[in-house]
Design an enzyme around this catalytic site. Sequence first.
Site, short mmCIF file in Angstrom:
data_model
loop_
_atom_site.label_atom_id
_atom_site.label_comp_id
_atom_site.label_asym_id
_atom_site.label_seq_id
_atom_site.Cartn_x
_atom_site.Cartn_y
_atom_site.Cartn_z
N PRO A 71 0.83 -1.22 0.00
CA PRO A 71 0.00 0.00 0.00
C PRO A 71 0.86 1.26 0.00
O PRO A 71 1.82 1.36 0.76
CB PRO A 71 -0.79 -0.09 1.30
CG PRO A 71 -0.62 -1.47 1.80
CD PRO A 71 0.64 -2.01 1.20
N GLU A 72 0.52 2.19 -0.88
CA GLU A 72 1.21 3.48 -0.94
C GLU A 72 0.23 4.55 -0.41
O GLU A 72 -0.82 4.21 0.12
CB GLU A 72 1.65 3.77 -2.39
CG GLU A 72 2.55 2.67 -2.96
CD GLU A 72 3.01 2.94 -4.40
OE1 GLU A 72 3.14 4.11 -4.78
OE2 GLU A 72 3.24 1.97 -5.13
#
Length: 275
Positions: free
Chosen positions: A2-3
């Site tokens: 996840p960014e």
Amino acid sequence: MPELPEVETIVRDLRPDVVGSTLGRATVHRPNVLRNISKARLVRDLRGCRAVEFSRRAKNIVMRFASGDRLIIQLRMTGSLKVAHGRLNRDDRAYLVFQVQLGAGRTFLFKDVRRLGTVQLMDPESWQEFESRIGPEPLAAEFNSVVFAKRFESTRMAIKKALMDQSKLAGVGNIYANEALFLAGIDPARPANSLSRTEYQALCRTTRKVLRDGISSRGTTLKDYRTGKGTKGSFQTRLKVYGRGGEPCTKCGATLVTTHEIDSRATTACWRCQT
Ligand SMILES: [Zn+2]
């Protein structure tokens, strides 16, 4: 992994259930996710804490308490968060590494198949030290291309690798770095100090654009990522280069090429459009 857009989506989804809650019993199912704190200490210290803020800093999830202490969660590769209402079902309990009661029959769940995520509790001083090592938030109101260029213009590191360096800029990882560089027409392998002011302006604009578009699509689900509501994001349908090696460039039709030579991560680019 996840960014910024994925973590932001999760935080927004869960915020209404978290903020205002007074924590009850915590259970650590997999103590190896804990950092700098024992299981017994975490369980004891969380009890009775009132959550006053639930936010994101870079890719970290931050639950701030009235005391000033903060619970910091990093999802890493396969971590996900959820708030369960009522009794936990079998699916809720699968891969559960940590849980804490939020009151009113709600339970905050951290699940992680590969258990590479982390949980830590920080007092205000530790938080300040931790936070000071992270670069500025690209979507903050005060962020602009001058601030952006200043972070990078003195390094010879490849611009793509520099974009993903959390001490220079918060929240950008491999997917959004690839997309931003394509939209700006910049070769990901170029040394950061070789970019012109105009190129930095373009890259700042496209970086912010892909992050905002990522948030409005509720993130990119290639495999593991799920929103705070357990659903998939949809930005994967809008990717222009990431994961599209061998396919035609959407701008010029040339074949997109994937390489691992820049930072050992997958870089996909159009070598005609990105100079
Ligand atoms: Zn092209």
